[in-house]
Design a protein around this motif. Structure first.
Motif, PDB file in Angstrom:
ATOM      1  N   SER A   1      10.910   8.712 -11.627  1.00  0.00           N
ATOM      2  CA  SER A   1       9.560   8.758 -12.193  1.00  0.00           C
ATOM      3  C   SER A   1       8.577   7.917 -11.395  1.00  0.00           C
ATOM      4  O   SER A   1       7.364   8.137 -11.468  1.00  0.00           O
ATOM      5  CB  SER A   1       9.577   8.270 -13.635  1.00  0.00           C
ATOM      6  OG  SER A   1      10.017   6.919 -13.694  1.00  0.00           O
ATOM      7  N   HIS A   2       9.077   6.940 -10.638  1.00  0.00           N
ATOM      8  CA  HIS A   2       8.203   6.061  -9.881  1.00  0.00           C
ATOM      9  C   HIS A   2       8.948   5.399  -8.716  1.00  0.00           C
ATOM     10  O   HIS A   2      10.174   5.477  -8.642  1.00  0.00           O
ATOM     11  CB  HIS A   2       7.596   4.992 -10.791  1.00  0.00           C
ATOM     12  CG  HIS A   2       8.612   4.020 -11.302  1.00  0.00           C
ATOM     13  ND1 HIS A   2       9.455   4.296 -12.343  1.00  0.00           N
ATOM     14  CD2 HIS A   2       8.915   2.769 -10.902  1.00  0.00           C
ATOM     15  CE1 HIS A   2      10.235   3.266 -12.566  1.00  0.00           C
ATOM     16  NE2 HIS A   2       9.931   2.318 -11.697  1.00  0.00           N
ATOM     17  N   PHE A   3       8.188   4.766  -7.848  1.00  0.00           N
ATOM     18  CA  PHE A   3       8.718   4.031  -6.718  1.00  0.00           C
ATOM     19  C   PHE A   3       8.593   2.534  -6.983  1.00  0.00           C
ATOM     20  O   PHE A   3       7.626   2.088  -7.601  1.00  0.00           O
ATOM     21  CB  PHE A   3       7.928   4.352  -5.443  1.00  0.00           C
ATOM     22  CG  PHE A   3       8.155   5.732  -4.922  1.00  0.00           C
ATOM     23  CD1 PHE A   3       9.048   5.971  -3.886  1.00  0.00           C
ATOM     24  CD2 PHE A   3       7.459   6.810  -5.452  1.00  0.00           C
ATOM     25  CE1 PHE A   3       9.245   7.256  -3.396  1.00  0.00           C
ATOM     26  CE2 PHE A   3       7.649   8.090  -4.965  1.00  0.00           C
ATOM     27  CZ  PHE A   3       8.553   8.310  -3.928  1.00  0.00           C
ATOM     28  N   SER A   4       9.547   1.745  -6.493  1.00  0.00           N
ATOM     29  CA  SER A   4       9.441   0.296  -6.577  1.00  0.00           C
ATOM     30  C   SER A   4      10.159  -0.320  -5.373  1.00  0.00           C
ATOM     31  O   SER A   4      10.886   0.360  -4.654  1.00  0.00           O
ATOM     32  CB  SER A   4      10.040  -0.232  -7.884  1.00  0.00           C
ATOM     33  OG  SER A   4      11.415   0.020  -7.942  1.00  0.00           O
ATOM     34  N   LEU A   5       9.927  -1.604  -5.168  1.00  0.00           N
ATOM     35  CA  LEU A   5      10.574  -2.331  -4.074  1.00  0.00           C
ATOM     36  C   LEU A   5      11.751  -3.129  -4.601  1.00  0.00           C
ATOM     37  O   LEU A   5      11.658  -3.749  -5.671  1.00  0.00           O
ATOM     38  CB  LEU A   5       9.585  -3.300  -3.416  1.00  0.00           C
ATOM     39  CG  LEU A   5       8.579  -2.717  -2.469  1.00  0.00           C
ATOM     40  CD1 LEU A   5       7.649  -3.810  -1.962  1.00  0.00           C
ATOM     41  CD2 LEU A   5       9.242  -2.006  -1.305  1.00  0.00           C
TER      42      LEU A   5
ATOM     43  N   LYS B   1       0.181  12.312  -9.443  1.00  0.00           N
ATOM     44  CA  LYS B   1      -0.546  13.579  -9.284  1.00  0.00           C
ATOM     45  C   LYS B   1       0.382  14.777  -9.435  1.00  0.00           C
ATOM     46  O   LYS B   1      -0.056  15.920  -9.379  1.00  0.00           O
ATOM     47  CB  LYS B   1      -1.201  13.647  -7.908  1.00  0.00           C
ATOM     48  CG  LYS B   1      -2.319  12.676  -7.702  1.00  0.00           C
ATOM     49  CD  LYS B   1      -2.840  12.810  -6.277  1.00  0.00           C
ATOM     50  CE  LYS B   1      -3.791  11.722  -5.912  1.00  0.00           C
ATOM     51  NZ  LYS B   1      -4.181  11.775  -4.491  1.00  0.00           N
ATOM     52  N   GLY B   2       1.693  14.518  -9.573  1.00  0.00           N
ATOM     53  CA  GLY B   2       2.645  15.596  -9.770  1.00  0.00           C
ATOM     54  C   GLY B   2       3.483  15.952  -8.556  1.00  0.00           C
ATOM     55  O   GLY B   2       4.292  16.877  -8.615  1.00  0.00           O
ATOM     56  N   SER B   3       3.321  15.216  -7.456  1.00  0.00           N
ATOM     57  CA  SER B   3       4.118  15.511  -6.258  1.00  0.00           C
ATOM     58  C   SER B   3       5.576  15.141  -6.483  1.00  0.00           C
ATOM     59  O   SER B   3       5.881  14.117  -7.101  1.00  0.00           O
ATOM     60  CB  SER B   3       3.586  14.726  -5.056  1.00  0.00           C
ATOM     61  OG  SER B   3       2.288  15.140  -4.724  1.00  0.00           O
ATOM     62  N   ASP B   4       6.476  15.974  -5.969  1.00  0.00           N
ATOM     63  CA  ASP B   4       7.897  15.674  -6.066  1.00  0.00           C
ATOM     64  C   ASP B   4       8.336  14.848  -4.852  1.00  0.00           C
ATOM     65  O   ASP B   4       7.584  14.652  -3.903  1.00  0.00           O
ATOM     66  CB  ASP B   4       8.721  16.951  -6.194  1.00  0.00           C
ATOM     67  CG  ASP B   4       8.550  17.897  -5.019  1.00  0.00           C
ATOM     68  OD1 ASP B   4       7.874  17.552  -4.026  1.00  0.00           O
ATOM     69  OD2 ASP B   4       9.094  19.011  -5.088  1.00  0.00           O
TER      70      ASP B   4
ATOM     71  N   LYS C   1       0.837  -1.209   0.000  1.00  0.00           N
ATOM     72  CA  LYS C   1       0.000   0.000   0.000  1.00  0.00           C
ATOM     73  C   LYS C   1       0.871   1.256   0.000  1.00  0.00           C
ATOM     74  O   LYS C   1       0.543   2.248  -0.653  1.00  0.00           O
ATOM     75  CB  LYS C   1      -0.932   0.003   1.206  1.00  0.00           C
ATOM     76  CG  LYS C   1      -1.877   1.167   1.188  1.00  0.00           C
ATOM     77  CD  LYS C   1      -2.877   1.121   2.311  1.00  0.00           C
ATOM     78  CE  LYS C   1      -3.759   2.359   2.200  1.00  0.00           C
ATOM     79  NZ  LYS C   1      -4.696   2.489   3.245  1.00  0.00           N
ATOM     80  N   LEU C   2       1.990   1.221   0.714  1.00  0.00           N
ATOM     81  CA  LEU C   2       2.911   2.353   0.746  1.00  0.00           C
ATOM     82  C   LEU C   2       3.442   2.650  -0.658  1.00  0.00           C
ATOM     83  O   LEU C   2       3.469   3.806  -1.088  1.00  0.00           O
ATOM     84  CB  LEU C   2       4.066   2.074   1.706  1.00  0.00           C
ATOM     85  CG  LEU C   2       5.145   3.134   1.810  1.00  0.00           C
ATOM     86  CD1 LEU C   2       4.576   4.454   2.320  1.00  0.00           C
ATOM     87  CD2 LEU C   2       6.274   2.648   2.709  1.00  0.00           C
ATOM     88  N   VAL C   3       3.852   1.621  -1.373  1.00  0.00           N
ATOM     89  CA  VAL C   3       4.350   1.802  -2.748  1.00  0.00           C
ATOM     90  C   VAL C   3       3.246   2.388  -3.624  1.00  0.00           C
ATOM     91  O   VAL C   3       3.486   3.340  -4.379  1.00  0.00           O
ATOM     92  CB  VAL C   3       4.864   0.469  -3.335  1.00  0.00           C
ATOM     93  CG1 VAL C   3       5.247   0.638  -4.802  1.00  0.00           C
ATOM     94  CG2 VAL C   3       6.047  -0.043  -2.536  1.00  0.00           C
ATOM     95  N   ASP C   4       2.049   1.839  -3.513  1.00  0.00           N
ATOM     96  CA  ASP C   4       0.918   2.349  -4.302  1.00  0.00           C
ATOM     97  C   ASP C   4       0.616   3.807  -3.981  1.00  0.00           C
ATOM     98  O   ASP C   4       0.375   4.617  -4.880  1.00  0.00           O
ATOM     99  CB  ASP C   4      -0.331   1.508  -4.062  1.00  0.00           C
ATOM    100  CG  ASP C   4      -0.223   0.115  -4.657  1.00  0.00           C
ATOM    101  OD1 ASP C   4       0.668  -0.112  -5.507  1.00  0.00           O
ATOM    102  OD2 ASP C   4      -1.044  -0.743  -4.262  1.00  0.00           O
ATOM    103  N   THR C   5       0.649   4.155  -2.701  1.00  0.00           N
ATOM    104  CA  THR C   5       0.376   5.531  -2.282  1.00  0.00           C
ATOM    105  C   THR C   5       1.434   6.481  -2.842  1.00  0.00           C
ATOM    106  O   THR C   5       1.102   7.556  -3.364  1.00  0.00           O
ATOM    107  CB  THR C   5       0.330   5.630  -0.746  1.00  0.00           C
ATOM    108  OG1 THR C   5      -0.708   4.781  -0.265  1.00  0.00           O
ATOM    109  CG2 THR C   5       0.093   7.052  -0.284  1.00  0.00           C
ATOM    110  N   CYS C   6       2.699   6.090  -2.739  1.00  0.00           N
ATOM    111  CA  CYS C   6       3.780   6.937  -3.254  1.00  0.00           C
ATOM    112  C   CYS C   6       3.646   7.134  -4.764  1.00  0.00           C
ATOM    113  O   CYS C   6       3.807   8.250  -5.266  1.00  0.00           O
ATOM    114  CB  CYS C   6       5.132   6.330  -2.913  1.00  0.00           C
ATOM    115  SG  CYS C   6       5.559   6.408  -1.170  1.00  0.00           S
ATOM    116  N   ASN C   7       3.346   6.062  -5.491  1.00  0.00           N
ATOM    117  CA  ASN C   7       3.195   6.179  -6.947  1.00  0.00           C
ATOM    118  C   ASN C   7       1.967   6.995  -7.318  1.00  0.00           C
ATOM    119  O   ASN C   7       1.994   7.747  -8.304  1.00  0.00           O
ATOM    120  CB  ASN C   7       3.172   4.802  -7.599  1.00  0.00           C
ATOM    121  CG  ASN C   7       4.573   4.236  -7.726  1.00  0.00           C
ATOM    122  OD1 ASN C   7       5.515   4.955  -8.030  1.00  0.00           O
ATOM    123  ND2 ASN C   7       4.708   2.958  -7.472  1.00  0.00           N
TER     124      ASN C   7
END
Length: 71
Positions: free
Chosen positions: A66-70, A18-21, A7-13
């Motif tokens: 550009s994105h978050f991953s584990l 949405k454009g958050s840095d 859920k943390l990864v999904d929330t960050c992505n």
């Protein structure tokens, strides 16, 4: 614990889409999250610079620009 990390990864992505840095996501989502073990660490990989955020599960949340991953 795995569901919380997923859920943390999904929330960050979602925030990134949405454009958050990264500084905003760090402040609003990651910094106080119970799964986050420490501060982001700058590193580099095959695709360029990245940030590694250690998690209590032993995994690492990685921000690739550009994105978050584990890992």
């Amino acid at each position: 614990m795995r569901k919380a990390v997923a859920k943390l990864v999904d929330t960050c992505n979602a925030e990134r889409s949405k454009g958050s840095d990264f500084p905003t996501i760090w402040r609003d989502v990651l910094k106080a999250h119970p799964c986050v073990l420490g501060q982001p660490v700058q590193d580099s990989g095959e695709d360029g610079p990245l940030l590694r955020i250690p998690l209590i599960t032993g995994q690492v949340l990685v921000f690739l620009g550009s994105h978050f991953s584990l890992w």
